[in-house]
Design a protein around this motif. Structure first.
Motif, PDB file in Angstrom:
ATOM      1  N   LEU A   9       0.819  -1.212   0.000  1.00 12.57           N
ATOM      2  CA  LEU A   9       0.000   0.000   0.000  1.00 12.57           C
ATOM      3  C   LEU A   9       0.851   1.260   0.000  1.00 12.57           C
ATOM      4  CD1 LEU A   9      -2.443  -1.232   2.759  1.00 12.57           C
ATOM      5  CD2 LEU A   9      -2.961  -1.044   0.322  1.00 12.57           C
ATOM      6  N   TRP A  10       0.451   2.205  -0.844  1.00 12.23           N
ATOM      7  CA  TRP A  10       1.082   3.515  -0.918  1.00 12.23           C
ATOM      8  C   TRP A  10       0.027   4.579  -0.629  1.00 12.23           C
ATOM      9  CZ3 TRP A  10       2.264  -0.528  -4.018  1.00 12.23           C
ATOM     10  CH2 TRP A  10       3.601  -0.818  -4.247  1.00 12.23           C
ATOM     11  N   PRO A  11       0.330   5.541   0.243  1.00 13.09           N
ATOM     12  CA  PRO A  11      -0.629   6.603   0.538  1.00 13.09           C
ATOM     13  C   PRO A  11      -0.484   7.772  -0.430  1.00 13.09           C
ATOM     14  CG  PRO A  11       1.280   6.894   1.909  1.00 13.09           C
ATOM     15  CD  PRO A  11       1.521   5.647   1.083  1.00 13.09           C
ATOM     16  N   TYR A  12      -1.520   8.584  -0.481  1.00 11.60           N
ATOM     17  CA  TYR A  12      -1.356   9.894  -1.103  1.00 11.60           C
ATOM     18  C   TYR A  12      -0.451  10.701  -0.185  1.00 11.60           C
ATOM     19  CZ  TYR A  12      -5.103   9.024  -4.426  1.00 11.60           C
ATOM     20  OH  TYR A  12      -5.870   8.511  -5.435  1.00 11.60           O
ATOM     21  N   GLN A  42       4.683  -2.119   8.907  1.00 13.47           N
ATOM     22  CA  GLN A  42       4.967  -0.773   8.432  1.00 13.47           C
ATOM     23  C   GLN A  42       6.371  -0.783   7.823  1.00 13.47           C
ATOM     24  OE1 GLN A  42       2.435   1.584   8.700  1.00 13.47           O
ATOM     25  NE2 GLN A  42       1.398  -0.250   9.413  1.00 13.47           N
ATOM     26  N   VAL A  43       6.516  -0.143   6.706  1.00 12.62           N
ATOM     27  CA  VAL A  43       7.791  -0.106   5.988  1.00 12.62           C
ATOM     28  C   VAL A  43       8.584   1.120   6.426  1.00 12.62           C
ATOM     29  CG1 VAL A  43       8.844   0.106   3.702  1.00 12.62           C
ATOM     30  CG2 VAL A  43       6.804  -1.314   4.011  1.00 12.62           C
ATOM     31  N   GLU A  44       9.862   0.921   6.676  1.00 15.73           N
ATOM     32  CA  GLU A  44      10.759   2.051   6.907  1.00 15.73           C
ATOM     33  C   GLU A  44      11.132   2.585   5.534  1.00 15.73           C
ATOM     34  OE1 GLU A  44      14.059   1.264   9.480  1.00 15.73           O
ATOM     35  OE2 GLU A  44      12.793   0.178  10.902  1.00 15.73           O
ATOM     36  N   ARG A  45      10.357   3.530   5.081  1.00 14.89           N
ATOM     37  CA  ARG A  45      10.497   4.024   3.710  1.00 14.89           C
ATOM     38  C   ARG A  45      11.823   4.751   3.515  1.00 14.89           C
ATOM     39  NH1 ARG A  45       5.180   7.118   2.012  1.00 14.89           N
ATOM     40  NH2 ARG A  45       5.409   6.118  -0.007  1.00 14.89           N
ATOM     41  N   GLN A  46      12.488   4.392   2.442  1.00 17.82           N
ATOM     42  CA  GLN A  46      13.710   5.078   2.036  1.00 17.82           C
ATOM     43  C   GLN A  46      13.398   6.121   0.971  1.00 17.82           C
ATOM     44  OE1 GLN A  46      16.582   4.270   3.788  1.00 17.82           O
ATOM     45  NE2 GLN A  46      15.043   3.095   4.906  1.00 17.82           N
ATOM     46  N   THR A  49       8.714   6.062  -3.300  1.00 13.80           N
ATOM     47  CA  THR A  49       8.378   4.938  -4.180  1.00 13.80           C
ATOM     48  C   THR A  49       8.192   3.639  -3.400  1.00 13.80           C
ATOM     49  OG1 THR A  49      10.726   4.624  -4.622  1.00 13.80           O
ATOM     50  CG2 THR A  49       9.475   5.942  -6.218  1.00 13.80           C
ATOM     51  N   ASP A  50       8.607   3.626  -2.139  1.00 16.36           N
ATOM     52  CA  ASP A  50       8.412   2.457  -1.286  1.00 16.36           C
ATOM     53  C   ASP A  50       6.982   2.453  -0.747  1.00 16.36           C
ATOM     54  OD1 ASP A  50      11.093   1.834  -1.589  1.00 16.36           O
ATOM     55  OD2 ASP A  50      11.684   2.726   0.335  1.00 16.36           O
ATOM     56  N   PRO A  51       6.388   1.269  -0.605  1.00 16.31           N
ATOM     57  CA  PRO A  51       5.070   1.228   0.034  1.00 16.31           C
ATOM     58  C   PRO A  51       5.199   1.625   1.496  1.00 16.31           C
ATOM     59  CG  PRO A  51       5.913  -0.992  -0.240  1.00 16.31           C
ATOM     60  CD  PRO A  51       6.878  -0.064  -0.930  1.00 16.31           C
ATOM     61  N   ILE A  52       4.087   2.017   2.096  1.00 15.59           N
ATOM     62  CA  ILE A  52       4.095   2.375   3.517  1.00 15.59           C
ATOM     63  C   ILE A  52       3.739   1.176   4.393  1.00 15.59           C
ATOM     64  CG2 ILE A  52       1.695   3.161   3.662  1.00 15.59           C
ATOM     65  CD1 ILE A  52       2.710   5.457   5.430  1.00 15.59           C
ATOM     66  N   GLU A  53       3.013   0.221   3.789  1.00 18.42           N
ATOM     67  CA  GLU A  53       2.539  -0.930   4.554  1.00 18.42           C
ATOM     68  C   GLU A  53       2.510  -2.163   3.664  1.00 18.42           C
ATOM     69  OE1 GLU A  53      -0.620  -0.153   7.372  1.00 18.42           O
ATOM     70  OE2 GLU A  53      -1.632  -1.977   6.740  1.00 18.42           O
ATOM     71  N   ILE A  54       2.826  -3.308   4.279  1.00 21.25           N
ATOM     72  CA  ILE A  54       2.755  -4.598   3.599  1.00 21.25           C
ATOM     73  C   ILE A  54       1.956  -5.543   4.490  1.00 21.25           C
ATOM     74  CG2 ILE A  54       4.055  -6.582   2.721  1.00 21.25           C
ATOM     75  CD1 ILE A  54       6.401  -4.660   2.226  1.00 21.25           C
ATOM     76  N   GLN A  55       1.014  -6.231   3.867  1.00 18.45           N
ATOM     77  CA  GLN A  55       0.168  -7.175   4.602  1.00 18.45           C
ATOM     78  C   GLN A  55       0.255  -8.543   3.957  1.00 18.45           C
ATOM     79  OE1 GLN A  55      -3.607  -5.371   3.954  1.00 18.45           O
ATOM     80  NE2 GLN A  55      -3.130  -3.560   5.174  1.00 18.45           N
ATOM     81  N   ASN A  83      -9.670   8.130  -0.788  1.00 23.27           N
ATOM     82  CA  ASN A  83      -9.040   9.382  -0.364  1.00 23.27           C
ATOM     83  C   ASN A  83      -7.701   9.192   0.335  1.00 23.27           C
ATOM     84  OD1 ASN A  83     -11.010  11.169  -1.346  1.00 23.27           O
ATOM     85  ND2 ASN A  83     -12.330  10.692   0.391  1.00 23.27           N
ATOM     86  N   SER A  84      -7.334   7.958   0.615  1.00 21.75           N
ATOM     87  CA  SER A  84      -6.089   7.744   1.357  1.00 21.75           C
ATOM     88  C   SER A  84      -5.080   6.865   0.624  1.00 21.75           C
ATOM     89  CB  SER A  84      -6.394   7.129   2.725  1.00 21.75           C
ATOM     90  OG  SER A  84      -7.025   5.876   2.587  1.00 21.75           O
ATOM     91  N   ILE A  85      -5.544   5.943  -0.199  1.00 16.36           N
ATOM     92  CA  ILE A  85      -4.638   4.994  -0.852  1.00 16.36           C
ATOM     93  C   ILE A  85      -4.431   5.399  -2.306  1.00 16.36           C
ATOM     94  CG2 ILE A  85      -4.282   2.597  -1.523  1.00 16.36           C
ATOM     95  CD1 ILE A  85      -5.872   1.793   0.951  1.00 16.36           C
TER      96      ILE A  85
END
Length: 94
Positions: A9-12, A42-46, A49-55, A83-85
């Motif tokens: 998942l990637w947020p706006y 939760q992903v430690e985004r670098q 372009t990295d997702p914020i969450e992986i399930q 509105n969020s994804i």
């Protein structure tokens, strides 16, 4: 046959908390369809372009996944999701 999914998942921009709130509401519905949330990380985004969450999610069958997707409670949250994804990738695992 079990359906195994990996969801990325990637947020706006600026909507990270809204994405998490949406997921907090929708993920508990999985169990009502015989599914199981195996992990939610939760992903430690670098980079953005990295997702914020992986399930990792398992459903006992394709029909169980189908009924989850058609659940009226999940569908009521669609505007919150929209509105969020910004992007979601759903991968079927072997």
């Amino acid at each position: 046959m079990t359906v195994r999914l990996c969801v990325l998942l990637w947020p706006y921009p600026g909507r990270e908390d809204a994405l998490r709130l949406y997921e907090d509401e929708v993920l508990p519905l999985i169990a009502d369809h015989g599914g199981r949330l195996c992990s939610r990380d939760q992903v430690e985004r670098q980079a953005t372009t990295d997702p914020i969450e992986i399930q990792r999610i398992d459903f006992p069958s394709a029909n169980a996944l189908k009924t989850f997707m058609a659940d009226p409670r999940r569908l009521q949250l669609e505007s919150q999701r929209a509105n969020s994804i910004a992007r979601s990738d759903v991968l079927r695992l072997a």
